[in-house]
Enzyme design. Structure first.
Site, PDB file in Angstrom:
ATOM      1  N   HIS A 112      -3.289  -2.357  -2.604  1.00 17.80           N
ATOM      2  CA  HIS A 112      -4.382  -2.850  -1.433  1.00 17.80           C
ATOM      3  C   HIS A 112      -4.718  -1.664  -0.634  1.00 17.80           C
ATOM      4  O   HIS A 112      -3.701  -0.671  -0.422  1.00 17.80           O
ATOM      5  CB  HIS A 112      -3.634  -3.916  -0.670  1.00 17.80           C
ATOM      6  CG  HIS A 112      -4.669  -4.549   0.147  1.00 17.80           C
ATOM      7  ND1 HIS A 112      -5.265  -4.200   1.262  1.00 17.80           N
ATOM      8  CD2 HIS A 112      -5.410  -5.881  -0.362  1.00 17.80           C
ATOM      9  CE1 HIS A 112      -6.167  -4.997   1.446  1.00 17.80           C
ATOM     10  NE2 HIS A 112      -6.227  -6.050   0.708  1.00 17.80           N
ATOM     11  N   ASP A 114      -5.412 -11.466  -5.122  1.00 17.88           N
ATOM     12  CA  ASP A 114      -5.902 -12.094  -6.696  1.00 17.88           C
ATOM     13  C   ASP A 114      -4.630 -12.359  -7.674  1.00 17.88           C
ATOM     14  O   ASP A 114      -4.952 -12.890  -8.630  1.00 17.88           O
ATOM     15  CB  ASP A 114      -6.755 -10.753  -7.231  1.00 17.88           C
ATOM     16  CG  ASP A 114      -7.893 -10.825  -6.460  1.00 17.88           C
ATOM     17  OD1 ASP A 114      -8.727 -11.806  -6.347  1.00 17.88           O
ATOM     18  OD2 ASP A 114      -8.341  -9.758  -6.088  1.00 17.88           O
TER      19      ASP A 114
HETATM   20  N1  CMC Z   1      -2.097  -0.160 -10.663  1.00 17.30           N
HETATM   21  C1  CMC Z   1      -1.739   0.914 -10.864  1.00 17.30           C
HETATM   22  N2  CMC Z   1      -1.466   1.685  -9.883  1.00 17.30           N
HETATM   23  C2  CMC Z   1      -2.097   1.467  -8.669  1.00 17.30           C
HETATM   24  C3  CMC Z   1      -2.590   0.215  -8.435  1.00 17.30           C
HETATM   25  C4  CMC Z   1      -2.686  -0.715  -9.428  1.00 17.30           C
HETATM   26  N3  CMC Z   1      -3.515  -1.909  -9.352  1.00 17.30           N
HETATM   27  N4  CMC Z   1      -3.257   0.260  -7.222  1.00 17.30           N
HETATM   28  C5  CMC Z   1      -2.921   1.426  -6.520  1.00 17.30           C
HETATM   29  N5  CMC Z   1      -2.217   2.163  -7.589  1.00 17.30           N
HETATM   30  C6  CMC Z   1      -1.483   3.436  -7.170  1.00 17.30           C
HETATM   31  C7  CMC Z   1      -2.590   4.417  -7.398  1.00 17.30           C
HETATM   32  O1  CMC Z   1      -2.712   5.007  -8.666  1.00 17.30           O
HETATM   33  C8  CMC Z   1      -2.025   5.471  -6.325  1.00 17.30           C
HETATM   34  O2  CMC Z   1      -0.841   6.157  -6.808  1.00 17.30           O
HETATM   35  P1  CMC Z   1      -0.708   7.638  -6.861  1.00 17.30           P
HETATM   36  O3  CMC Z   1      -0.348   7.746  -5.536  1.00 17.30           O
HETATM   37  O4  CMC Z   1       0.366   7.964  -7.883  1.00 17.30           O
HETATM   38  O5  CMC Z   1      -1.912   8.343  -7.261  1.00 17.30           O
HETATM   39  C9  CMC Z   1      -1.523   4.675  -5.457  1.00 17.30           C
HETATM   40  O6  CMC Z   1      -1.060   3.510  -5.890  1.00 17.30           O
HETATM   41  C10 CMC Z   1      -2.405   4.599  -4.011  1.00 17.30           C
HETATM   42  O7  CMC Z   1      -3.537   3.751  -4.566  1.00 17.30           O
HETATM   43  P2  CMC Z   1      -4.882   4.134  -4.283  1.00 17.30           P
HETATM   44  O8  CMC Z   1      -5.495   4.089  -5.475  1.00 17.30           O
HETATM   45  O9  CMC Z   1      -4.803   5.150  -3.303  1.00 17.30           O
HETATM   46  O10 CMC Z   1      -5.375   2.749  -3.432  1.00 17.30           O
HETATM   47  P3  CMC Z   1      -6.787   2.428  -3.026  1.00 17.30           P
HETATM   48  O11 CMC Z   1      -6.743   1.831  -1.674  1.00 17.30           O
HETATM   49  O12 CMC Z   1      -7.737   3.541  -3.117  1.00 17.30           O
HETATM   50  O13 CMC Z   1      -7.159   0.931  -3.962  1.00 17.30           O
HETATM   51  C11 CMC Z   1      -7.286  -0.993  -4.885  1.00 17.30           C
HETATM   52  C12 CMC Z   1      -7.024  -0.006  -3.634  1.00 17.30           C
HETATM   53  C13 CMC Z   1      -7.222  -2.314  -4.489  1.00 17.30           C
HETATM   54  C14 CMC Z   1      -8.829  -0.462  -5.227  1.00 17.30           C
HETATM   55  C15 CMC Z   1      -6.340  -0.513  -5.980  1.00 17.30           C
HETATM   56  O14 CMC Z   1      -4.977  -0.988  -5.660  1.00 17.30           O
HETATM   57  C16 CMC Z   1      -6.835  -1.384  -7.414  1.00 17.30           C
HETATM   58  O15 CMC Z   1      -7.646  -0.866  -8.009  1.00 17.30           O
HETATM   59  N6  CMC Z   1      -5.961  -2.437  -7.613  1.00 17.30           N
HETATM   60  C17 CMC Z   1      -6.550  -3.150  -8.830  1.00 17.30           C
HETATM   61  C18 CMC Z   1      -7.582  -4.164  -8.678  1.00 17.30           C
HETATM   62  C19 CMC Z   1      -7.306  -5.240  -7.580  1.00 17.30           C
HETATM   63  O16 CMC Z   1      -6.142  -5.933  -7.627  1.00 17.30           O
HETATM   64  N7  CMC Z   1      -8.117  -5.521  -6.711  1.00 17.30           N
HETATM   65  C20 CMC Z   1      -8.144  -6.463  -5.697  1.00 17.30           C
HETATM   66  C21 CMC Z   1      -7.996  -5.853  -4.278  1.00 17.30           C
HETATM   67  S1  CMC Z   1      -7.500  -7.087  -3.244  1.00 17.30           S
HETATM   68  C22 CMC Z   1      -8.102  -8.442  -3.090  1.00 17.30           C
HETATM   69  C23 CMC Z   1      -9.690  -8.170  -3.141  1.00 17.30           C
HETATM   70  O17 CMC Z   1     -10.371  -7.373  -2.615  1.00 17.30           O
HETATM   71  O18 CMC Z   1     -10.230  -8.927  -4.191  1.00 17.30           O
END
Ligand code: CMC
Length: 377
Positions: free
Chosen positions: A263, A314
């Protein structure tokens, strides 16, 4: 040379506060407030219509106000005939989110006073949209499965009506509580991407249909509301708990995101997860699909062990909807149906703020390129 001044680029607008809001607060420490109420205190004690009232009027309703709003919402679940005709004419292979996006835009044709942008007209429109988004979702499902459209009934609450119109059968008391809680938990969530998109559109003084259409298009993406459907695809791909470790490791090795995890704001578990986990367990128990629920628990443990990240809203929403008899292509439309109350509340707040949302960018392209006429390129 027009060298641009150095600006601070906040990639992904992480932590940027784009406006003030009184609607909801997403606390990074793992709490969520709707208009000052912790959702933990609301979820089992209010119905979704009370949340709608709270988001639109900034306070909880009394019994009379609630009954009036419920009756209005249910009557507004009836759709103009051209909308149901258009849904029936849509190719069956279109994703329901595509159809929903189109039909919400289409709905503005049937707004009798579409040029009235007064606060009262916008409030009326807000209530119509809260009612019509789920009604359209239900009608899309009925059309896609060659079943007749189901009309709402005053006998049922709003969320219950939604499930009834979608499935064509009455919900029992546990299903009724589950769909009410699902909608309550999905009603609002600060400046998430779809709400922000809605507010950007509203900030140009564009109409509410356009703003909700922007929001629907934004929610559809798999990094936002589209994740829920992908969670179900992951559960379909994994056959047993023994396969979880290898599957998740494979995803991480391929640098793929695990859907339903992580998140932007929460640094701990999403406060909605514990409620949905509990609803999912209860429903899976009844539908004899505890294998799916147990698979979720195992995935949750493995992902946390490997990445130290938590499930978001989700993740358990997928098994919850599956146990309610909703097919996975309709998971995000159910999310949209619940979030419309938050979207319209934010659109109204943005109209009040009356400021154009228009950020800048840091230009990093070239300057001074010599123009070459097309014949010489
Ligand atoms: N699977 C694997 N690694 C993850 C995930 C994931 N779902 N989410 C975050 N990470 C890792 C990411 O790779 C990063 O690792 P590192 O520091 O080693 O590079 C670290 O955690 C920080 O993540 P981030 O990419 O900086 O987080 P963000 O704020 O840019 O992205 C997010 C948030 C929700 C887009 C992302 O967590 C994601 O793509 N999740 C999967 C899709 C998902 O479930 N979306 C629903 C979001 S919440 C409810 C909604 O809005 O619908």
């Amino acid at each position: 040379m027009d060298k641009p001044p150095e600006k601070i680029v906040v990639r992904g607008l992480r932590d940027v506060a784009a406006a003030e809001t009184k609607i909801s607060y997403v606390n990074p420490n793992g709490t969520l407030y709707y208009v000052g109420y912790n959702i933990d205190d609301l979820v089992e004690q209010v119905c979704y219509e009370e949340v709608v009232y709270l988001l639109l009027y900034n306070r909880l309703p009394n019994k009379q106000e609630l009954d009036k709003l419920r009756a209005l919402l249910i009557s507004e679940m009836n759709l103009p005939e051209p909308i149901t005709d258009s849904i029936k004419a849509t190719p069956k292979n279109c994703h329901p989110m595509e159809v929903l996006r189109t039909e919400i835009s289409h709905l503005s044709y049937y707004d009798a006073d579409c040029n009235d942008h007064s606060e009262a007209a916008n409030k009326r429109r807000a209530i119509q949209l809260i009612a019509k988004v789920p009604a359209i979702v239900a009608a899309i499902h009925r059309a896609h499965t060659n079943q007749p459209t189901v009309a709402p009934t005053e006998e049922f609450g709003f969320a219950e009506n939604f499930l009834y119109m979608f499935r064509g059968k009455t919900a029992d008391s546990e299903e009724k509580a589950a769909i009410d809680r699902f909608m309550t938990l999905h009603a609002d969530h600060g400046f998430n991407a779809s709400t922000f998109a809605a507010r950007v559109t509203a900030s140009t003084n564009s109409d509410m249909y356009s703003a909700v259409t922007s929001a629907i298009g934004t929610l559809k993406g798999p990094l936002h509301g589209g994740a829920c459907e992908k969670v179900m695809h992951m559960l379909d791909d994994i056959n047993t708990e023994e396969e979880v470790e290898e599957y998740i490791q494979g995803m991480l090795d391929d640098q793929k995101k695990i859907m339903g995890f992580g998140h932007r704001v929460y640094k701990t578990e999403d406060p909605r997860t514990k409620h949905l986990r509990c609803i999912a367990e209860n429903l899976c128990h009844r539908t004899n699909t505890l294998n799916l629920y147990n698979l979720c628990l195992k995935i949750e443990n493995v992902v946390h062990e490997k990445k130290k990240i938590f499930p978001n809203v989700d993740f358990y929403a997928a098994v919850t909807l599956d146990a309610l008899g909703v097919t996975s292509a309709f998971f995000t439309p159910f999310f949209a149906s619940s979030r419309t109350s938050g979207w319209v509340a934010h659109i109204l707040e943005q109209y009040e703020d009356a400021v154009l949302l228009r950020p800048s960018s840091q230009y990093v392209g070239e300057f001074g390129r010599k123009f070459v006429p097309i014949e010489q390129r």
